[in-house]
Design a protein around this motif. Structure first.
Motif, PDB file in Angstrom:
ATOM      1  N   LYS A  34      -6.254  14.348 -25.713  1.00  0.00           N
ATOM      2  CA  LYS A  34      -5.899  15.721 -25.264  1.00  0.00           C
ATOM      3  C   LYS A  34      -4.390  15.943 -25.296  1.00  0.00           C
ATOM      4  CE  LYS A  34      -9.936  16.361 -22.351  1.00  0.00           C
ATOM      5  NZ  LYS A  34     -10.434  15.459 -21.371  1.00  0.00           N
ATOM      6  N   PHE A  35      -3.616  14.862 -25.270  1.00  0.00           N
ATOM      7  CA  PHE A  35      -2.155  15.001 -25.286  1.00  0.00           C
ATOM      8  C   PHE A  35      -1.566  14.920 -26.697  1.00  0.00           C
ATOM      9  CE2 PHE A  35      -2.639  13.112 -20.884  1.00  0.00           C
ATOM     10  CZ  PHE A  35      -2.312  14.280 -20.207  1.00  0.00           C
ATOM     11  N   VAL A  36      -2.425  14.648 -27.688  1.00  0.00           N
ATOM     12  CA  VAL A  36      -1.930  14.501 -29.059  1.00  0.00           C
ATOM     13  C   VAL A  36      -1.620  15.870 -29.644  1.00  0.00           C
ATOM     14  CG1 VAL A  36      -2.564  13.761 -31.397  1.00  0.00           C
ATOM     15  CG2 VAL A  36      -3.187  12.345 -29.426  1.00  0.00           C
ATOM     16  N   LYS A  37      -0.477  15.985 -30.266  1.00  0.00           N
ATOM     17  CA  LYS A  37      -0.069  17.243 -30.882  1.00  0.00           C
ATOM     18  C   LYS A  37       0.182  17.017 -32.367  1.00  0.00           C
ATOM     19  CE  LYS A  37       0.040  19.519 -27.061  1.00  0.00           C
ATOM     20  NZ  LYS A  37      -0.932  20.575 -26.803  1.00  0.00           N
ATOM     21  N   VAL A  38      -0.018  18.075 -33.169  1.00  0.00           N
ATOM     22  CA  VAL A  38       0.327  17.950 -34.588  1.00  0.00           C
ATOM     23  C   VAL A  38       1.843  18.081 -34.719  1.00  0.00           C
ATOM     24  CG1 VAL A  38      -1.900  18.813 -35.407  1.00  0.00           C
ATOM     25  CG2 VAL A  38      -0.009  20.424 -35.067  1.00  0.00           C
ATOM     26  N   PRO A  39       2.434  17.500 -35.780  1.00  0.00           N
ATOM     27  CA  PRO A  39       3.893  17.573 -35.927  1.00  0.00           C
ATOM     28  C   PRO A  39       4.368  19.027 -35.901  1.00  0.00           C
ATOM     29  CG  PRO A  39       2.953  16.036 -37.514  1.00  0.00           C
ATOM     30  CD  PRO A  39       1.796  16.720 -36.840  1.00  0.00           C
ATOM     31  N   GLY A  40       5.436  19.270 -35.152  1.00  0.00           N
ATOM     32  CA  GLY A  40       5.993  20.622 -35.064  1.00  0.00           C
ATOM     33  C   GLY A  40       5.489  21.400 -33.859  1.00  0.00           C
ATOM     34  N   GLU A  41       4.309  21.000 -33.347  1.00  0.00           N
ATOM     35  CA  GLU A  41       3.759  21.669 -32.162  1.00  0.00           C
ATOM     36  C   GLU A  41       4.528  21.173 -30.932  1.00  0.00           C
ATOM     37  OE1 GLU A  41      -0.779  22.338 -30.456  1.00  0.00           O
ATOM     38  OE2 GLU A  41      -0.363  20.693 -31.802  1.00  0.00           O
ATOM     39  N   PRO A  42       4.853  22.051 -29.977  1.00  0.00           N
ATOM     40  CA  PRO A  42       5.579  21.553 -28.804  1.00  0.00           C
ATOM     41  C   PRO A  42       4.723  20.583 -27.995  1.00  0.00           C
ATOM     42  CG  PRO A  42       5.117  23.915 -28.602  1.00  0.00           C
ATOM     43  CD  PRO A  42       4.592  23.479 -29.938  1.00  0.00           C
ATOM     44  N   PRO A  43       5.334  19.557 -27.402  1.00  0.00           N
ATOM     45  CA  PRO A  43       4.539  18.605 -26.614  1.00  0.00           C
ATOM     46  C   PRO A  43       4.003  19.237 -25.337  1.00  0.00           C
ATOM     47  CG  PRO A  43       6.888  18.123 -26.406  1.00  0.00           C
ATOM     48  CD  PRO A  43       6.764  19.224 -27.416  1.00  0.00           C
TER      49      PRO A  43
END
Ligand code: CP
Length: 317
Positions: A34-43
Motif C-alpha cells: 500500500k505504500f509503494v508508489k510508481v516513480p514520479g508519484e509523491p510518496p
C-alpha cells in the motif's frame, strides 16, 4: 531467543524472519504494498506515528537501510534521531545498554539497530521497557529481516506469486545475512526450489539452509531459475588472505549477460547492494532490463513503513 510477538499476537520486535508464519509475512507484504508508489508519484505521508520517536543506531556502515528507515519514520510522522555511533559516548566506553537506557529516558519508542556482532539486536530487545520496540537493521551474518521482506515484495511484484518459483542465491552465502533472511522468508512463502550457489570457500555450513539445493557452479546454479539473487562479497567479515581475487571471482562466479541467458528468459536479477560491479555482477546486467535492483531500494522504504506502523499499531491494540 527474544519473543518478537506480544501476548496478543501482534508484532513487537522484528529481529528475524525465522519462525514467522506465512500469514504474518503476507500481512507485512500486503501492508507494504500500500505504500509503494510508481516513480514520479509523491510518496505517502501519514500521521500514524505522530508522537513516536525512532532512533537509528548503526555501528556498521549503511546507505539504503539507514536512509529508508529514516524516510519511512518521517513519512509516518515520527520524530527521528540518527545516533552517530562513532561520535557518541560509546567511544568513551559507554556500553550499548547504557546508551539504550539514555535514549529510553529521552522517550525513544523504537530502536533500529545494525551491529556487526551477532546477538546485539536481541540483547537490546531483551532489555528495553515493555512499550519499546526493536527492529534489526542487519545483525552480523545472521539476519537482515527488512531486507528479506523487501526482497520478497520485489519478487511478488515481478512474478505475482511465490509458488513454483526457482530462486538462486548466488555468491558469498557464508557471510550473508541477506541470504539467510531471504531463505527464511521465501521458504515460508512457498518458493518451490531455493538454490545456494557459492564457491566452496564461501558456502555456508552443511547444517544451514536445510532443504535448499547446493551448487558450486554458477552455470548449473542459475540454469532455469526465475529469480537470481546476487550477493556482495563481505570482505569485512573475511581475513585478508581469504578475500577472493576480483578478476578470478568474476570469471568464475560473476553474473554476465552470457550467463544470465542460462536462466529463464523472464528471470529477474536482484542484488541487495552495495554492488561490486565487475566482480559479482556486470554493469550491463545490473542496469539491464531484467534487473529489479532499484525496485528493491524503493520497496525498502515501503517495507520499513509497514514494519514501523505494524509494531506501533500493535502496541495500541
Ligand atoms: N542492502 C543493505 O543493507 O544496504 P546498506 O548496507 O547500504 O544499508
Amino acid at each position: 531467543m527474544t519473543q518478537q510477538t506480544r501476548p496478543n499476537g501482534t508484532l513487537r520486535h522484528l529481529l528475524t524472519l525465522e519462525g514467522m508464519s506465512k500469514q504474518q509475512l503476507e500481512a507485512l507484504l500486503s501492508r507494504a504494498q500500500k505504500f509503494v508508489k510508481v516513480p514520479g508519484e509523491p510518496p505517502t505521508h501519514k500521521r500514524s506515528l505522530t508522537g513516536v520517536t525512532v532512533a537509528n543506531m548503526f555501528t556498521e556502515p549503511s546507505t539504503r537501510t539507514r536512509v529508508s528507515f529514516e524516510l519511512a519514520a518521517k513519512r509516518l510522522g515520527a520524530d527521528v534521531v540518527n545516533l552517530e555511533m562513532q561520535l557518541s559516548s560509546r567511544v568513551k566506553g559507554e556500553s550499548m545498554l547504557d546508551t539504550i537506557y539514555t535514549l529510553e529516558a529521552c522517550h525513544v519508542d523504537v530502536f533500529v539497530v545494525r551491529d556487526a556482532e551477532a546477538g546485539v539486536p536481541g540483547m537490546v530487545a531483551s532489555n528495553v521497557q515493555p512499550h519499546v520496540c526493536v527492529l534489526s537493521a542487519g545483525e552480523a551474518h545472521v539476519a537482515h529481516p527488512t531486507q528479506g521482506l523487501l526482497d520478497s515484495l520485489t519478487i511478488l511484484q515481478a512474478k505475482k506469486k511465490f509458488d513454483g518459483l526457482v530462486v538462486a542465491i548466488v555468491g558469498d552465502v557464508k557471510h550473508s545475512r541477506v541470504a539467510r533472511s531471504a531463505w527464511h522468508a521465501l521458504a515460508t512463502l512457498g518458493a518451490a526450489e531455493i538454490r545456494i550457489v557459492s564457491p566452496r570457500g564461501l558456502a555456508p555450513e552443511a547444517s544451514e539452509f536445510a532443504g535448499c539445493e547446493r551448487h558450486t557452479s554458477i552455470d548449473t546454479g542459475i540454469a532455469g531459475a526465475d529469480v537470481i539473487m546476487m550477493l556482495r562479497i563481505q570482505k569485512e567479515r573475511m581475513a585478508t588472505a581469504a578475500i577472493p581475487d576480483a578478476d578470478r571471482y568474476f570469471a568464475k562466479f560473476g553474473l554476465s549477460s552470457e550467463r544470465l541467458a542460462k536462466a529463464k528468459p523472464d528471470a529477474i536479477v536482484m542484488h541487495p547492494q552495495p554492488m561490486n560491479r565487475g566482480i559479482e555482477i556486470a554493469s550491463d546486467v545490473a542496469d539491464g532490463p531484467q534487473s529489479v535492483i532499484r525496485n528493491q531500494v524503493s520497496n525498502g522504504v515501503a517495507v520499513r513503513m509497514a514494519v514501523l506502523e505494524a509494531v506501533i499499531e500493535g502496541r495500541q491494540s
